[in-house]
Design a protein around this motif. Structure first.
Motif, PDB file in Angstrom:
ATOM      1  N   ARG A   1      -0.005 -89.291 -24.150  1.00  0.00           N
ATOM      2  CA  ARG A   1      -0.241 -90.206 -23.034  1.00  0.00           C
ATOM      3  C   ARG A   1       1.098 -90.798 -22.600  1.00  0.00           C
ATOM      4  O   ARG A   1       1.814 -91.402 -23.399  1.00  0.00           O
ATOM      5  CB  ARG A   1      -1.195 -91.323 -23.455  1.00  0.00           C
ATOM      6  CG  ARG A   1      -1.463 -92.332 -22.334  1.00  0.00           C
ATOM      7  CD  ARG A   1      -0.798 -93.661 -22.601  1.00  0.00           C
ATOM      8  NE  ARG A   1      -1.044 -94.634 -21.537  1.00  0.00           N
ATOM      9  CZ  ARG A   1      -0.722 -95.911 -21.616  1.00  0.00           C
ATOM     10  NH1 ARG A   1      -0.156 -96.394 -22.705  1.00  0.00           N
ATOM     11  NH2 ARG A   1      -0.947 -96.710 -20.606  1.00  0.00           N
ATOM     12  N   LEU A   2       1.473 -90.552 -21.347  1.00  0.00           N
ATOM     13  CA  LEU A   2       2.720 -91.068 -20.798  1.00  0.00           C
ATOM     14  C   LEU A   2       2.420 -92.014 -19.654  1.00  0.00           C
ATOM     15  O   LEU A   2       1.506 -91.782 -18.856  1.00  0.00           O
ATOM     16  CB  LEU A   2       3.604 -89.927 -20.289  1.00  0.00           C
ATOM     17  CG  LEU A   2       4.001 -88.822 -21.290  1.00  0.00           C
ATOM     18  CD1 LEU A   2       4.803 -87.743 -20.571  1.00  0.00           C
ATOM     19  CD2 LEU A   2       4.795 -89.405 -22.439  1.00  0.00           C
ATOM     20  N   ALA A   3       3.226 -93.086 -19.541  1.00  0.00           N
ATOM     21  CA  ALA A   3       3.103 -94.020 -18.420  1.00  0.00           C
ATOM     22  C   ALA A   3       4.461 -94.663 -18.183  1.00  0.00           C
ATOM     23  O   ALA A   3       5.234 -94.855 -19.117  1.00  0.00           O
ATOM     24  CB  ALA A   3       2.049 -95.093 -18.722  1.00  0.00           C
ATOM     25  N   GLY A   4       4.753 -94.970 -16.905  1.00  0.00           N
ATOM     26  CA  GLY A   4       6.002 -95.669 -16.614  1.00  0.00           C
ATOM     27  C   GLY A   4       7.036 -94.792 -15.945  1.00  0.00           C
ATOM     28  O   GLY A   4       6.706 -93.885 -15.165  1.00  0.00           O
ATOM     29  N   THR A   5       8.290 -95.019 -16.234  1.00  0.00           N
ATOM     30  CA  THR A   5       9.417 -94.375 -15.563  1.00  0.00           C
ATOM     31  C   THR A   5       9.365 -92.850 -15.684  1.00  0.00           C
ATOM     32  O   THR A   5       9.228 -92.315 -16.781  1.00  0.00           O
ATOM     33  CB  THR A   5      10.754 -94.883 -16.168  1.00  0.00           C
ATOM     34  OG1 THR A   5      10.770 -96.301 -16.122  1.00  0.00           O
ATOM     35  CG2 THR A   5      11.943 -94.318 -15.409  1.00  0.00           C
ATOM     36  N   ASN A   6       9.474 -92.187 -14.526  1.00  0.00           N
ATOM     37  CA  ASN A   6       9.502 -90.714 -14.446  1.00  0.00           C
ATOM     38  C   ASN A   6       8.262 -90.067 -15.061  1.00  0.00           C
ATOM     39  O   ASN A   6       8.339 -88.994 -15.668  1.00  0.00           O
ATOM     40  CB  ASN A   6      10.759 -90.160 -15.143  1.00  0.00           C
ATOM     41  CG  ASN A   6      12.033 -90.464 -14.384  1.00  0.00           C
ATOM     42  OD1 ASN A   6      12.003 -91.131 -13.349  1.00  0.00           O
ATOM     43  ND2 ASN A   6      13.151 -89.996 -14.888  1.00  0.00           N
TER      44      ASN A   6
ATOM     45  N   THR B   1      -4.719 -93.105 -19.957  1.00  0.00           N
ATOM     46  CA  THR B   1      -4.836 -94.481 -20.457  1.00  0.00           C
ATOM     47  C   THR B   1      -4.865 -94.464 -21.980  1.00  0.00           C
ATOM     48  O   THR B   1      -5.144 -93.428 -22.609  1.00  0.00           O
ATOM     49  CB  THR B   1      -6.110 -95.167 -19.939  1.00  0.00           C
ATOM     50  OG1 THR B   1      -7.256 -94.529 -20.536  1.00  0.00           O
ATOM     51  CG2 THR B   1      -6.209 -95.090 -18.420  1.00  0.00           C
ATOM     52  N   LEU B   2      -4.607 -95.627 -22.576  1.00  0.00           N
ATOM     53  CA  LEU B   2      -4.607 -95.723 -24.032  1.00  0.00           C
ATOM     54  C   LEU B   2      -6.003 -95.468 -24.597  1.00  0.00           C
ATOM     55  O   LEU B   2      -6.160 -94.747 -25.592  1.00  0.00           O
ATOM     56  CB  LEU B   2      -4.090 -97.102 -24.462  1.00  0.00           C
ATOM     57  CG  LEU B   2      -4.125 -97.409 -25.966  1.00  0.00           C
ATOM     58  CD1 LEU B   2      -3.421 -96.318 -26.769  1.00  0.00           C
ATOM     59  CD2 LEU B   2      -3.490 -98.764 -26.243  1.00  0.00           C
ATOM     60  N   ASN B   3      -7.020 -96.049 -23.977  1.00  0.00           N
ATOM     61  CA  ASN B   3      -8.393 -95.833 -24.454  1.00  0.00           C
ATOM     62  C   ASN B   3      -8.770 -94.357 -24.410  1.00  0.00           C
ATOM     63  O   ASN B   3      -9.367 -93.818 -25.348  1.00  0.00           O
ATOM     64  CB  ASN B   3      -9.380 -96.651 -23.622  1.00  0.00           C
ATOM     65  CG  ASN B   3      -9.370 -98.122 -23.978  1.00  0.00           C
ATOM     66  OD1 ASN B   3      -8.999 -98.485 -25.097  1.00  0.00           O
ATOM     67  ND2 ASN B   3      -9.767 -98.966 -23.036  1.00  0.00           N
ATOM     68  N   GLU B   4      -8.409 -93.723 -23.291  1.00  0.00           N
ATOM     69  CA  GLU B   4      -8.716 -92.304 -23.149  1.00  0.00           C
ATOM     70  C   GLU B   4      -7.966 -91.489 -24.210  1.00  0.00           C
ATOM     71  O   GLU B   4      -8.529 -90.572 -24.824  1.00  0.00           O
ATOM     72  CB  GLU B   4      -8.311 -91.826 -21.753  1.00  0.00           C
ATOM     73  CG  GLU B   4      -8.613 -90.354 -21.493  1.00  0.00           C
ATOM     74  CD  GLU B   4      -8.068 -89.887 -20.157  1.00  0.00           C
ATOM     75  OE1 GLU B   4      -8.419 -88.756 -19.752  1.00  0.00           O
ATOM     76  OE2 GLU B   4      -7.282 -90.624 -19.530  1.00  0.00           O
ATOM     77  N   ALA B   5      -6.707 -91.830 -24.460  1.00  0.00           N
ATOM     78  CA  ALA B   5      -5.905 -91.112 -25.454  1.00  0.00           C
ATOM     79  C   ALA B   5      -6.508 -91.258 -26.842  1.00  0.00           C
ATOM     80  O   ALA B   5      -6.606 -90.286 -27.597  1.00  0.00           O
ATOM     81  CB  ALA B   5      -4.469 -91.630 -25.438  1.00  0.00           C
ATOM     82  N   ALA B   6      -6.907 -92.481 -27.187  1.00  0.00           N
ATOM     83  CA  ALA B   6      -7.491 -92.725 -28.514  1.00  0.00           C
ATOM     84  C   ALA B   6      -8.796 -91.954 -28.680  1.00  0.00           C
ATOM     85  O   ALA B   6      -9.048 -91.340 -29.723  1.00  0.00           O
ATOM     86  CB  ALA B   6      -7.715 -94.215 -28.715  1.00  0.00           C
ATOM     87  N   GLU B   7      -9.639 -91.986 -27.650  1.00  0.00           N
ATOM     88  CA  GLU B   7     -10.914 -91.276 -27.731  1.00  0.00           C
ATOM     89  C   GLU B   7     -10.706 -89.771 -27.856  1.00  0.00           C
ATOM     90  O   GLU B   7     -11.394 -89.089 -28.629  1.00  0.00           O
ATOM     91  CB  GLU B   7     -11.759 -91.593 -26.485  1.00  0.00           C
ATOM     92  CG  GLU B   7     -12.298 -93.029 -26.485  1.00  0.00           C
ATOM     93  CD  GLU B   7     -12.911 -93.417 -25.157  1.00  0.00           C
ATOM     94  OE1 GLU B   7     -12.915 -92.556 -24.231  1.00  0.00           O
ATOM     95  OE2 GLU B   7     -13.373 -94.570 -25.031  1.00  0.00           O
ATOM     96  N   ARG B   8      -9.715 -89.255 -27.127  1.00  0.00           N
ATOM     97  CA  ARG B   8      -9.468 -87.812 -27.165  1.00  0.00           C
ATOM     98  C   ARG B   8      -8.879 -87.369 -28.499  1.00  0.00           C
ATOM     99  O   ARG B   8      -9.211 -86.297 -29.007  1.00  0.00           O
ATOM    100  CB  ARG B   8      -8.549 -87.408 -26.011  1.00  0.00           C
ATOM    101  CG  ARG B   8      -9.248 -87.467 -24.660  1.00  0.00           C
ATOM    102  CD  ARG B   8      -8.441 -86.844 -23.552  1.00  0.00           C
ATOM    103  NE  ARG B   8      -9.217 -86.796 -22.323  1.00  0.00           N
ATOM    104  CZ  ARG B   8      -8.802 -86.242 -21.189  1.00  0.00           C
ATOM    105  NH1 ARG B   8      -7.602 -85.692 -21.128  1.00  0.00           N
ATOM    106  NH2 ARG B   8      -9.575 -86.243 -20.129  1.00  0.00           N
ATOM    107  N   VAL B   9      -7.978 -88.167 -29.057  1.00  0.00           N
ATOM    108  CA  VAL B   9      -7.384 -87.760 -30.333  1.00  0.00           C
ATOM    109  C   VAL B   9      -8.416 -87.829 -31.456  1.00  0.00           C
ATOM    110  O   VAL B   9      -8.447 -86.971 -32.346  1.00  0.00           O
ATOM    111  CB  VAL B   9      -6.130 -88.593 -30.662  1.00  0.00           C
ATOM    112  CG1 VAL B   9      -6.470 -89.992 -31.170  1.00  0.00           C
ATOM    113  CG2 VAL B   9      -5.263 -87.874 -31.698  1.00  0.00           C
TER     114      VAL B   9
END
Length: 398
Positions: A348-353, A373-381
């Motif tokens: 999960r990436l967010a922010g610059t570039n 999103t963080l929630n989505e990343a946690a659920e997927r992992v």
């Protein structure tokens, strides 16, 4: 960074804290020889490990002859001492400290810590020494004395005397107590310590105030100012994963879960672990790769996380402010091409570039699971970990 008891005693004695006569030994025969050198008829043999509760776990023995010292140390060397602070894996015993026994009249607890609420060094003492401070606060909270030190002036003699009086130290011993408190405070501040603990600090039958045990912890970030303290580090007492991370400039704490975390920023790392827990998973580590995460640094973090055999899925969670998502993406791709992993990887990436970073991941051809999103990343992992776990279980059954 923690150090051993004998090292802490040597450090504190250089600041005027009185300690019993003692010597280090690396074998049973050397331990017996050290006792003969000191003379006397009773000695304490102490396993040197980075943990409290050694006495209850059999790591501290009172001996009154060469044969008893040899027997006690033979049972210690090469063993792993398991206490309530080590966890079930315990700590290896590779050295012991032989100390002359002293006649004890009373025991006192003394500790110096950083109090975050007052932003001061706090002295915590109790007339009920010999127990863990948690036990004291629960069973005898009225015995605890607390005193914060004003950093502009340091610990003054009158303040040290007040602590001594509150602990019920006899007037004839007050000056020794003041010297002990002043020495501990100077060691704490001058060496960038984060904790000094003497438990017990004893008053002997011949009217001496002695540090019978000692623990010191130092701020890792300040060790460059104290190379003599940095040399006291004993990697055999550390989690090997944490040692490897420290040597590579990474902040890492090993945990007992199965989902490895690669995150930038301590706050985001803790939030990531919490979110994994909420999603039904168990984090395997805390890992903060810091603000300047170059591709090489990210690759190092990957190698570190995958070296833990318990890791069955990996979550990379980066919010790039100072950082750059394209650098992180390059690091992820570089790490996985050099050392392919057989566990699911969620990024999960967010922010610059972030767009450039997502493009690098998409064009890599690697089987990466992306999230926004963080929630989505946690659920997927967690879902990927469960799916991988189910698949492995089925394969074993076949």
């Amino acid at each position: 960074m923690d150090i051993h008891e004998y090292q802490a005693k040597e450090v504190l004695s250089n600041f005027g804290v009185a300690i019993p006569q003692g010597a280090l030994a690396y074998s049973p025969e050397q331990a017996a020889y050290r006792a003969r050198e000191m003379g006397g008829d009773k000695w304490i043999v102490k396993a040197q490990v980075h943990a409290g509760g050694r006495g209850k776990a059999g790591g501290v023995k009172l001996c009154s002859s060469d044969s008893e010292i040899l027997e006690a140390t033979n049972n210690m060397f090469g063993q792993r001492l398991v206490t309530h602070q080590t966890g079930p894996e315990g700590k290896g015993i590779y050295r012991v400290y032989v100390e002359a026994a002293v006649p004890i009249d009373r025991e006192i607890y003394l500790g110096l810590v950083l109090d975050r609420s007052s932003q001061r060094v706090m002295i915590v003492a109790s007339s009920e020494g010999g127990m863990e401070i948690e036990e004291i606060s629960e069973s005898r909270p009225d015995s605890i004395v607390r005193s914060t030190v004003e950093p502009a002036v340091g610990l003054q003699d009158f303040q040290a005397r007040e602590i001594a009086f509150a602990l019920g130290v006899e007037p004839a011993l007050t000056q020794q107590m003041v010297r002990t408190l002043q020495g501990c405070y100077r060691a704490f501040t001058e060496l960038d310590a984060t904790m000094v603990e003497i438990n017990p600090l004893v008053v002997t039958g011949d009217n001496r105030v002695l540090a019978l045990d000692a623990k010191m912890t130092f701020d890792d970030n300040a060790l460059f100012r104290h190379p003599n303290i940095a040399e006291l580090r004993d990697k055999s007492q550390e989690d090997p994963r944490e040692s490897r991370a420290s040597d590579r400039g990474l902040s890492y704490v090993g945990l007992d879960g199965n989902i490895g975390c690669i995150v930038n920023g301590a706050g985001l790392a803790m939030a990531t672990m919490d979110t994994i827990k909420l999603a039904g998973g168990e984090p395997a580590n805390f890992l903060d790769i810091g603000g300047g995460a170059t591709p090489e640094r990210v690759a190092k973090a990957f190698r570190l996380v995958t070296s833990d055999t318990n890791v069955q899925a990996i979550l990379v969670n980066i919010f790039a402010g100072i950082n750059r998502c394209d650098w992180v993406a390059e690091g992820v791709v570089q790490a996985l091409r050099e050392n392919p992993v057989e566990v699911p990887v969620v990024v999960r990436l967010a922010g610059t570039n972030v767009e450039e970073g997502q493009k690098i991941l998409a064009q890599s051809g690697l089987p990466l699971i992306r999230a926004t999103t963080l929630n989505e990343a946690a659920e997927r992992v967690v879902a990927a970990w469960n799916s991988d776990l189910d698949q492995n279980t089925k394969m074993r059954a076949v």
